[in-house]
Design an enzyme around this catalytic site. Structure first.
Site, mmCIF file in Angstrom:
data_model
loop_
_atom_site.group_PDB
_atom_site.id
_atom_site.type_symbol
_atom_site.label_atom_id
_atom_site.label_comp_id
_atom_site.label_asym_id
_atom_site.label_seq_id
_atom_site.Cartn_x
_atom_site.Cartn_y
_atom_site.Cartn_z
ATOM 1 N N GLY A 43 7.243 -0.567 -7.553
ATOM 2 C CA GLY A 43 8.461 -1.263 -7.938
ATOM 3 C C GLY A 43 9.520 -1.369 -6.861
ATOM 4 N N CYS A 85 0.750 -32.585 -6.925
ATOM 5 C CA CYS A 85 1.429 -33.670 -7.649
ATOM 6 C C CYS A 85 2.288 -33.082 -8.760
ATOM 7 C CB CYS A 85 0.409 -34.604 -8.266
ATOM 8 S SG CYS A 85 -0.985 -34.923 -7.221
ATOM 9 N N GLU A 129 2.905 4.537 -6.505
ATOM 10 C CA GLU A 129 1.840 3.527 -6.424
ATOM 11 C C GLU A 129 2.499 2.190 -6.099
ATOM 12 O OE1 GLU A 129 -0.116 4.029 -10.254
ATOM 13 O OE2 GLU A 129 1.352 2.715 -11.214
ATOM 14 N N CYS A 130 2.890 2.070 -4.837
ATOM 15 C CA CYS A 130 3.642 0.884 -4.406
ATOM 16 C C CYS A 130 2.686 -0.222 -3.983
ATOM 17 C CB CYS A 130 4.536 1.242 -3.222
ATOM 18 S SG CYS A 130 5.884 2.345 -3.662
ATOM 19 N N TYR A 145 1.273 -10.356 -3.614
ATOM 20 C CA TYR A 145 1.441 -11.287 -4.727
ATOM 21 C C TYR A 145 1.604 -12.714 -4.181
ATOM 22 C CZ TYR A 145 2.449 -6.815 -6.915
ATOM 23 O OH TYR A 145 2.392 -5.511 -7.338
HETATM 24 C C1 LIG Z 1 1.675 0.016 -13.346
HETATM 25 C C2 LIG Z 1 2.052 -0.610 -12.049
HETATM 26 N N1 LIG Z 1 2.070 0.155 -10.948
HETATM 27 C C3 LIG Z 1 2.394 -0.357 -9.734
HETATM 28 C C4 LIG Z 1 2.702 -1.691 -9.592
HETATM 29 C C5 LIG Z 1 3.066 -2.209 -8.242
HETATM 30 O O1 LIG Z 1 4.345 -2.718 -8.263
HETATM 31 P P1 LIG Z 1 5.062 -3.146 -6.928
HETATM 32 O O2 LIG Z 1 4.169 -4.093 -6.218
HETATM 33 O O3 LIG Z 1 6.324 -3.774 -7.396
HETATM 34 O O4 LIG Z 1 5.296 -1.891 -6.120
HETATM 35 C C6 LIG Z 1 2.709 -2.533 -10.716
HETATM 36 C C7 LIG Z 1 3.047 -3.945 -10.616
HETATM 37 O O5 LIG Z 1 3.174 -4.680 -11.550
HETATM 38 C C8 LIG Z 1 2.358 -1.961 -11.984
HETATM 39 O O6 LIG Z 1 2.348 -2.719 -13.098
#
Ligand SMILES: Cc1ncc(COP(=O)(O)O)c(C=O)c1O
Length: 398
Positions: free
Chosen positions: A234, A348, A272-273, A377
């Site tokens: 996040g 288009c 968990e980035c 993303y």
């Molecule tokens: C459960 C969970 N963990 C980690 C992430 C990774 O998020 P970010 O890319 O914003 O760090 C997400 C993204 O949606 C998620 O849903």
């Protein structure tokens, strides 16, 4: 000259010179990725781990660059799990995400997933039944959608308000009762991922502090001792003001101070980035192939579009970019001289826009528009087959 690494500029010009068609490509700077993520991981306090959220960008060279640096990978589907296990049989993997199929849970048991993040009481019952039936042990975290005194402050919210993610705090007692009836699934701790796009490190530290205080309360309330707290990903990327990014240095210092307040707890904190690790290493390069005026607006049509690079449409922002002028010099035009331009792709649909009314400098046919922060993303969330244009080139600087 644009503020782009020279290796990226060179790669873009080299790729352009390789084809007579206008260029459209993703370029990934893997040395920069390694430097960026090593810096973040090295500065984490000792009792913290960094996992990479594969969903942000599962490209194999990206995972290969990250695997020696991060402690493991987070996957959110059976597909991601298979992909990671196929290429990294021994890397620690954690498995989260809503709506896991029974077959995916079985797959996770087969594939030695370190922790499953359980999203609902039904999922917990399913997992316990499967583990018992197969006589396989599995460790889990319960994903909790924590109640917050005020709604989280970012645009993409997975918790703190009603969402389908995780379970409500009041489910914990039922979850513990389910776990108490069997010996195969063991609770190791709790998982929180309440938002994405967090740019303010003070707010993020305050959120983590709330997680820690809450877990301490649950340990007390339920007579538990847990050793894992997953604080999610996040951490955001500032696409609108790229010079002002999340302050990792201050965050690291604040986190060290925060954790010092819980000296008696045996917790490991796991991140968990996704975006914060890989967005900056990726560039989407789209060559200007037509320029026209309509009313008093200029439009530059670029090779490619949001079917390759959905990020600006998904986030509803003007995506940051730099322009690499055509090495052959300006063409006879049409060219734009010192006027704002709307950068669009070849689709288009009026939604195929990268940035509206931006730049205000000279833009010529053959120039390369290089969109930054396209490493997360981006390609993997785009609708590639729409209009059946060819896929972009993919180039990994290494
Ligand atoms: C459960 C969970 N963990 C980690 C992430 C990774 O998020 P970010 O890319 O914003 O760090 C997400 C993204 O949606 C998620 O849903």
């Amino acid at each position: 000259m644009p503020d782009l690494p020279s290796t990226v500029q060179q790669a873009a010009y080299d790729l352009k010179s390789e084809s007579s068609d206008p260029l459209c490509a993703y370029i990934y700077d893997l040395p920069a990725l390694r430097r960026h993520v090593s810096g973040i991981v090295r500065a984490l306090p000792a009792n913290c781990d960094m996992f990479y959220a594969t969903k942000a960008n599962p490209a194999l060279p990206v995972l290969q660059a990250l695997s020696p640096i991060v402690q493991g990978f987070e996957v959110a589907s059976g597909g991601e799990l298979d992909w990671v296990r196929q290429h990294f049989p021994d890397t620690p993997v954690i498995f989260g995400g809503p709506g896991k199929l029974a077959s995916e849970l079985e797959n996770a048991l087969d594939q030695r997933v370190e922790l499953i993040h359980v999203e609902s009481l039904l999922e917990l019952r399913r997992l316990c039944n499967l583990a018992e039936h197969r006589q396989t042990r599995q460790d889990i975290l319960l994903r909790i959608n924590l109640e917050l005194p005020s709604a989280p402050s970012t645009r993409l919210t997975m918790g703190g308000v009603p969402t389908p993610f995780g379970m409500e705090e009041r489910c914990i007692a039922d979850a513990l009762a389910i776990l108490a009836q069997q010996d195969w699934v063991r609770l190791r701790g709790f998982h929180f991922h309440l938002m994405s796009h967090q740019l303010d490190h003070h707010r993020h530290l305050a959120l983590i502090e709330r997680y820690l205080d809450t877990v301490r309360g649950w340990e007390h309330q339920f007579g538990l001792t847990v050793d894992q707290i997953n604080v999610g990903g996040g951490i955001g990327i500032n696409y609108v003001e790229p010079a002002q990014q999340f302050d990792w240095a201050d965050f690291h210092a604040g986190l060290t101070n925060l954790l010092a307040r819980y000296p008696d707890r045996p917790w490991r904190l796991r991140f968990e980035c996704g975006r914060a690790l890989t967005a900056a290493c990726g560039y989407y390069v789209a060559e200007v192939l037509d320029i026209k005026a309509c009313g008093d607006e200029w439009f530059a049509i670029c090779r490619g579009g949001t079917h390759h690079f959905r990020t600006p449409a998904a986030q509803a922002h003007n995506h940051p970019f730099q322009v690499l002028p055509d090495a052959k010099g300006p063409t006879d035009g049409p060219n734009i001289v010192n006027a704002p331009v709307t950068l669009v792709g070849q689709l288009c649909t009026p939604k195929d826009v990268f940035a509206r009314q931006v730049y205000g400098q000279t833009l010529c046919l053959g120039d390369l528009v290089v969109f930054q922060y396209a490493g997360a993303y981006a390609w993997n969330i785009s609708h590639h087959e729409f209009l059946m244009h060819p896929h972009p080139r993919e180039y990994f600087i290494d």
